[in-house]
Design a protein around this motif. Structure first.
Motif, PDB file in Angstrom:
ATOM      1  N   LEU A   4      58.005  23.174   2.520  1.00 52.10           N
ATOM      2  CA  LEU A   4      58.433  22.576   3.782  1.00 52.10           C
ATOM      3  C   LEU A   4      59.944  22.677   3.969  1.00 52.10           C
ATOM      4  CD1 LEU A   4      56.181  19.381   3.859  1.00 52.10           C
ATOM      5  CD2 LEU A   4      55.933  21.457   5.212  1.00 52.10           C
ATOM      6  N   GLU A  32      60.574  26.067   5.329  1.00 51.34           N
ATOM      7  CA  GLU A  32      60.173  26.099   6.740  1.00 51.34           C
ATOM      8  C   GLU A  32      61.216  25.410   7.614  1.00 51.34           C
ATOM      9  OE1 GLU A  32      57.516  27.149   9.818  1.00 51.34           O
ATOM     10  OE2 GLU A  32      57.463  27.660   7.667  1.00 51.34           O
ATOM     11  N   ILE A  81      57.380  20.142  14.720  1.00 52.11           N
ATOM     12  CA  ILE A  81      56.812  21.337  14.086  1.00 52.11           C
ATOM     13  C   ILE A  81      56.614  21.105  12.588  1.00 52.11           C
ATOM     14  CG2 ILE A  81      57.268  23.759  13.540  1.00 52.11           C
ATOM     15  CD1 ILE A  81      58.716  23.984  16.198  1.00 52.11           C
ATOM     16  N   GLN A 117      53.458  19.053  12.103  1.00 48.11           N
ATOM     17  CA  GLN A 117      52.255  19.865  12.248  1.00 48.11           C
ATOM     18  C   GLN A 117      52.060  20.794  11.049  1.00 48.11           C
ATOM     19  OE1 GLN A 117      52.630  21.929  15.965  1.00 48.11           O
ATOM     20  NE2 GLN A 117      52.392  20.083  17.205  1.00 48.11           N
ATOM     21  N   LYS A 118      53.152  21.358  10.541  1.00 43.76           N
ATOM     22  CA  LYS A 118      53.055  22.236   9.376  1.00 43.76           C
ATOM     23  C   LYS A 118      52.601  21.461   8.148  1.00 43.76           C
ATOM     24  CE  LYS A 118      53.740  26.157   7.226  1.00 43.76           C
ATOM     25  NZ  LYS A 118      52.940  27.376   7.520  1.00 43.76           N
ATOM     26  N   SER A 119      53.091  20.245   7.982  1.00 42.46           N
ATOM     27  CA  SER A 119      52.677  19.423   6.852  1.00 42.46           C
ATOM     28  C   SER A 119      51.190  19.091   6.929  1.00 42.46           C
ATOM     29  CB  SER A 119      53.508  18.142   6.812  1.00 42.46           C
ATOM     30  OG  SER A 119      53.065  17.276   5.797  1.00 42.46           O
ATOM     31  N   GLN A 160      48.905  20.860   8.456  1.00 44.00           N
ATOM     32  CA  GLN A 160      48.157  22.091   8.205  1.00 44.00           C
ATOM     33  C   GLN A 160      48.104  22.417   6.717  1.00 44.00           C
ATOM     34  OE1 GLN A 160      49.790  25.486  10.201  1.00 44.00           O
ATOM     35  NE2 GLN A 160      48.322  26.929   9.287  1.00 44.00           N
ATOM     36  N   LEU A 161      49.226  22.233   6.018  1.00 42.02           N
ATOM     37  CA  LEU A 161      49.249  22.511   4.577  1.00 42.02           C
ATOM     38  C   LEU A 161      48.336  21.556   3.814  1.00 42.02           C
ATOM     39  CD1 LEU A 161      53.045  23.223   3.998  1.00 42.02           C
ATOM     40  CD2 LEU A 161      51.168  24.879   3.971  1.00 42.02           C
TER      41      LEU A 161
END
Length: 269
Positions: free
Chosen positions: A175, A178, A207, A210-212, A214-215
């Motif tokens: 993260l 990212e 963002i 959302q990435k966290s 998804q991971l």
């Protein structure tokens, strides 16, 4: 072919000056954290096991906290200075800067006690803080994080706790990379004056959220596909280096400090 008037007309655009100090500082901070995590994970294996080193650090911190006289603290300082002499320049600078900063912060907090007649005991707190942070920095600078989490199996820490710690460190790196890419893109696309910087940073934070998510969902599905039952196998438990000469020397040094603590502090007197 004749170009239209709007395409051939010369335009002069002078964007107003703006400051991106917050973005630059955040980007530099993220890059420094990522560099530290990656360099710690790629460190070569030491001759001493992670489990004995972690046990020695815990015992050393307990003895430092329980000490009531400066004699034992001077003895601990002498041992830490010997270990610092074997560190590289960059590692030495990081260890001493962190220890001095923590000691200075502690001294500022306990400064009013000097005016209340407790100057002797107030002096011990910054010294103990310096010694404690120094021994922790020595452990952190010489052992990789996967060795430290793997060493927890020696002390019968639940596998799920070790798995959470190890996974957290890995995803902090992912993260962080990212976030670094997003801040770099935001900095490159920031032209002119942006009066609404909170909206831009809010977009980056959204963002990342959302990435966290998804991971975490990908991790859950991967564990289900692999039939994960909660048993976490450590990367390196250090059993091959459990009884190395360096480990024996560390145990002897720890026993010597225990003897000094008993004699100098008068535990059984």
């Amino acid at each position: 072919m004749k170009l239209p008037e709007w395409a051939s007309r010369e335009e002069i655009y002078n964007p107003g000056s703006d400051r991106d100090y917050f973005i630059s500082r955040s980007l530099l901070r993220l890059v420094s954290i990522l560099t530290a995590l990656r360099s710690q994970g790629l460190r070569p294996a030491r001759s001493i096991g992670a489990a004995p080193a972690l046990l020695a650090v815990v015992f050393a911190i307990v003895l430092i906290v329980l000490a009531r006289t400066t004699a034992f603290l001077w003895a601990v300082l002498a041992g830490e200075l010997v270990l610092l002499c074997f560190q590289r320049g960059r590692q030495l600078r990081r260890a001493l800067s962190a220890a001095l900063a923590a000691a200075l912060f502690c001294a500022v907090i306990v400064a009013p006690s000097f005016f209340l007649g407790n100057g002797r005991y107030a002096f011990l707190l910054p010294c103990k803080t310096f010694l404690t942070v120094t021994v922790l920095m020595l452990l952190q600078e010489n052992l990789a994080w996967h060795e430290l989490t793997g060493a927890l199996r020696t002390f019968h820490v639940p596998s799920l706790v070790i798995f959470i710690l190890d996974t957290t460190l890995r995803y902090i790196t992912i993260l962080g990379q990212e976030a670094s890419d997003l801040l770099t893109a935001l900095k490159l696309r920031s032209v002119g004056h942006n009066p609404d910087k909170q909206s831009a940073m809010g977009g980056v934070a959204g963002i990342m959220l959302q990435k966290s998510h998804q991971l975490s969902q990908d991790m859950y599905e991967a564990m289900c596909c692999r039939c994960f039952t909660g048993d976490y196998i450590a990367y390196d438990d250090g059993r091959k280096r459990l009884f190395s000469p360096a480990t024996v020397l560390l145990i002897l040094a720890l026993l010597a400090y225990v003897y000094l603590f008993i004699r100098l502090e008068g535990v059984f007197s």
